[in-house]
Design an enzyme around this catalytic site. Structure first.
Site, PDB file in Angstrom:
ATOM      1  CB  CYS B 139      -7.961 -40.776  -9.100  1.00  0.00           C
ATOM      2  SG  CYS B 139      -6.569 -39.772  -9.670  1.00  0.00           S
ATOM      3  CG  HIS B 271     -11.955 -43.810 -12.479  1.00  0.00           C
ATOM      4  ND1 HIS B 271     -12.125 -42.863 -11.495  1.00  0.00           N
ATOM      5  CD2 HIS B 271     -10.634 -43.744 -12.825  1.00  0.00           C
ATOM      6  CE1 HIS B 271     -10.976 -42.262 -11.256  1.00  0.00           C
ATOM      7  NE2 HIS B 271     -10.051 -42.769 -12.056  1.00  0.00           N
ATOM      8  CD  GLU B 282     -13.940 -47.446 -15.035  1.00  0.00           C
ATOM      9  OE1 GLU B 282     -13.686 -46.582 -15.895  1.00  0.00           O
ATOM     10  OE2 GLU B 282     -14.745 -47.285 -14.108  1.00  0.00           O
ATOM     11  CE  LYS B 301     -12.831 -39.292 -13.387  1.00  0.00           C
ATOM     12  NZ  LYS B 301     -13.878 -40.227 -12.944  1.00  0.00           N
ATOM     13  CG  HIS B 306      -9.463 -37.660 -13.434  1.00  0.00           C
ATOM     14  ND1 HIS B 306     -10.108 -37.754 -12.226  1.00  0.00           N
ATOM     15  CD2 HIS B 306      -8.604 -38.725 -13.469  1.00  0.00           C
ATOM     16  CE1 HIS B 306      -9.678 -38.808 -11.561  1.00  0.00           C
ATOM     17  NE2 HIS B 306      -8.758 -39.413 -12.302  1.00  0.00           N
ATOM     18  CG  PHE B 365      -1.203 -42.584  -9.533  1.00  0.00           C
ATOM     19  CD1 PHE B 365      -1.476 -42.933 -10.832  1.00  0.00           C
ATOM     20  CD2 PHE B 365      -0.484 -41.421  -9.303  1.00  0.00           C
ATOM     21  CE1 PHE B 365      -1.038 -42.142 -11.884  1.00  0.00           C
ATOM     22  CE2 PHE B 365      -0.052 -40.622 -10.339  1.00  0.00           C
ATOM     23  CZ  PHE B 365      -0.334 -40.991 -11.632  1.00  0.00           C
TER      24      PHE B 365
END
Lengths: 288, 377
Positions: B139, B271, B282, B301, B306, B365
């Site tokens: 991502c 993110h 984060e 998001k 996402h 990931f």
């Protein structure tokens, strides 16, 4: 040990490759904790982990001692990455429905799974990239690794390629009309890159200098990839040229560098049937 | 660009500014057995294209080139392509697998391998001769693509780069994220009751080139791509480093590359997936790099889902708009801030205060992290 070239030159201090038939033995040679991770991983990750381990050990970099080291990085190239894992996930989904899908398998369907396992195993906390550029992915990884090293910030970087072979991939390539372009095989190869002054300062012996690395795209097929525009004024006369595929091209270079064959330079270059081209020039270091 | 708001950058920015939530039940494919089944689909776009992620990228690239005033092949000589994707080729893969199992002929557009099919499609469509690479950082792939573009331009390896990300929704993707128990019916980034992420699809492509080239043809740069950084968590394959170590290192590397101090940055595009662990991680990383409560932060998001490998590129477009004078869009879905995220100064209403420097951060990931710094042109 004295500098035998410019201090900022990018040199190779470790290199290793593992071919598919040698994987079982290579897994046995992994340190215990890493072997335990590797045996649970998908095949492309196993190949990558075993080659990375041997390359790092050759360079005298023994792995994690405490937290992740932000000065250590990796660029891994892979053409087919986790296609075998993708196929496994897709089959389970089709046959059993979403309830039968394995979260562990799905997590390994991303192409950077092998890179992630290597960063965890060896505590590589710096830049960690996975690149896909068709059958020149391994060479493209070396090119991007060289650029990362040249930009500073990293003390050492693993660069190389890995791909695994299996029935779903063979079927895909056949259906895609690419089967004739690819000789079945699998393996992984890595080099450890450092700046010459850093290698010498820690007492490591440079094995080769990574002189030039370039990538490009040629939409139309050519029998031999042209030298690339950014090859610049560094054309290397008289060097042997090894065309090859993916990490195999890298393996050819590593074998030549480790051999007593004549000459001090070689070029590895290749073109993927889908258009990506790459070339890397190496200069063997004189012993002592 | 392509998003759940439709095709085009104007639709994207307008939707974000109005705080419109584009999350709906899945319509494009069978979802009777998928739970949750709420996603942000780019409906009505390239519906019949077997390589839908590639089609998204072509649409986005055409728009970006037109905006840059690059209309002829001669103007984009020395073109390179860096197009990230997480699982963008899995639509092709699903169709192929279904044909194989049914004993039917394979679908027509199998001439590429899924992982780099969209990048090669752009390269062929626009006549690339420079590097053509699909960075795969899960991502964080779209952000990594822009980092590659910056590197290639800086090192003279390309004259102009189409850089961004693309991803699409299909059963392969939705079932996988559901199996991970990472998904929810709605996304609430940094909220105390957040349950997980909502998947989305789309693409964003940016034209990256040396400023002197842009000025020489009388065009106007939209933003400067000042720095990029990447770092691995090196901790766990699917869970983020709880302390945000890798994300913080990537942000610091981007700041160093840009030659900026953290205090000079006005805005961070997080993110911000809406998962429990990502957002807490984060919050720690941003507070560590920028200090508690100083820099404005948002996540988009909750509005458009996402979009995986495209997310970093979409967020870079938002950052480019913000440094060009646009308002910072609000953090859609945020109701009550999680105490674990209280160190963040989250943007909750459209914020028009000027931004000279913005940082965009992405994680994925396998412990992948990447960050970009954009500045006013």
């Amino acid at each position: 040990m004295s500098l035998q070239g410019p201090a900022d030159e990018i040199v190779v201090t470790g290199m290793a490759s593992v071919a598919g038939p040698d994987l079982e033995g290579a897994l046995e040679r992994l340190p215990g904790a890493i072997r335990a991770r590797a045996v649970r991983a998908e095949r492309v990750t196993q190949l990558a982990l075993t080659a990375a381990d041997a390359a790092l050990r050759g360079a005298g970099i023994t792995g994690r001692d405490g937290g992740p080291d932000p000065r250590l990085g990796i660029v891994l190239g892979t053409a087919f990455g986790c296609l075998l894992t993708n196929a496994l996930h897709q089959r389970r989904l089709a046959e059993t429905g979403p309830g039968g899908v394995s979260p562990r398998t799905f997590a390994a369907t991303v192409s950077n799974a092998a890179t992630g396992e290597i960063t965890i195993a060896y505590g590589l906390g710096g830049a960690a990239l996975t690149v896909t550029a068709g059958l020149v992915s391994g060479l493209a990884a070396v090119a991007e690794g060289r650029a990362l090293m040249a930009s500073g910030g990293l003390a050492a970087l693993l660069a190389g390629g890995a791909d695994a072979w299996g029935a779903p991939l063979a079927r895909w390539l056949g259906d895609a009309g690419l089967a004739e372009a690819i000789v079945p095989g699998e393996g992984a190869a890595f080099v450890v890159l450092e700046r010459r002054r850093d290698a010498v300062a820690r007492g490591a012996r440079p094995l080769a200098c990574l002189e030039v690395a370039a990538t490009g795209f040629e939409a139309e097929s050519r029998e031999t990839p042209r030298l690339l525009p950014d090859w610049g004024g560094q054309a290397i006369e008289g060097a042997p040229v090894f065309p090859g595929l993916g990490e195999r091209a890298l393996v050819a270079a590593l074998q030549w560098l480790a051999s007593a064959a004549g000459g001090t330079r070689c070029i590895v270059r290749d073109r993927c049937p889908t258009g990506q081209v790459a070339a890397v020039a190496w200069r063997r270091e004189e012993a002592g | 660009m392509v998003s759940a708001y439709g095709s085009g950058g104007e639709a994207f920015l307008t939707g974000l500014r109005h705080g419109r939530i584009a999350v709906r039940p899945i319509e494009r494919f069978s979802a009777v057995d998928l739970r949750p089944n709420m996603v942000a689909e780019a409906r009505g776009i390239a519906e019949d294209d077997p390589d839908r992620a590639g089609a998204f990228a072509v649409l986005a690239a055409e728009e970006a080139l037109a905006m840059a005033g690059l209309s002829s092949r001669a103007q984009i000589a020395g073109l390179a392509v860096a197009l990230g994707t997480t699982l963008g080729g899995m639509g092709i893969f699903e169709a192929w697998d279904a044909a194989v199992q049914a004993g039917e002929p394979p679908p027509g557009q199998l001439s590429q391998v899924p992982y780099y099919a969209p990048a090669v499609r752009l390269a062929r469509r626009f006549g690339a001769s420079g590097p053509v690479v699909a960075p795969q950082l899960a991502c964080a792939s779209g952000t990594a693509a822009l980092a590659l573009a910056r590197s290639w331009i800086r090192d003279g390896r390309a004259d102009v780069v189409l850089a961004g990300g693309t991803d699409l929704l299909c059963r392969f993707v939705v079932a996988g994220f559901n199996a991970l128990r990472a998904t929810a019916t709605s996304a609430h980034p940094f909220d105390r009751d957040r349950q997980g992420l909502v998947l989305g699809e789309g693409a964003a492509v940016l034209v990256v080139e040396p400023a002197r080239r842009v000025l020489a043809r009388g065009a106007r740069p939209l933003a400067r791509l000042l720095g990029a950084g990447a770092a691995a968590d090196a901790v766990h394959m699917t869970a983020p480093d709880r302390e945000g170590g890798g994300a913080a290192r990537a942000m610091q590397a981007a700041l160093e590359d840009a030659g900026l101090a953290a205090q000079e940055v006005d805005f961070v595009s997080a993110h911000g997936t809406g998962t429990v662990y990502n957002d807490a991680m984060e919050a720690r990383a941003i507070a560590r790099v920028f200090g508690e409560g100083r820099v404005r932060v948002n996540s988009i998001k909750g509005a458009i889902g996402h979009t995986l490998g495209a997310a970093g590129a979409l967020e870079a477009v938002m950052c480019a708009d913000v440094v060009a004078g646009g308002p910072i869009p609000p953090t859609i879905g945020l109701r009550e801030i999680d105490p674990a995220c209280e160190g963040l100064r989250l943007v909750r209403e459209l914020d028009p205060a000027p931004v000279a420097y913005a940082l965009s951060t992405s994680s994925g990931f396998a412990g992948a992290n990447a960050a970009l710094v954009l500045g006013r042109a």
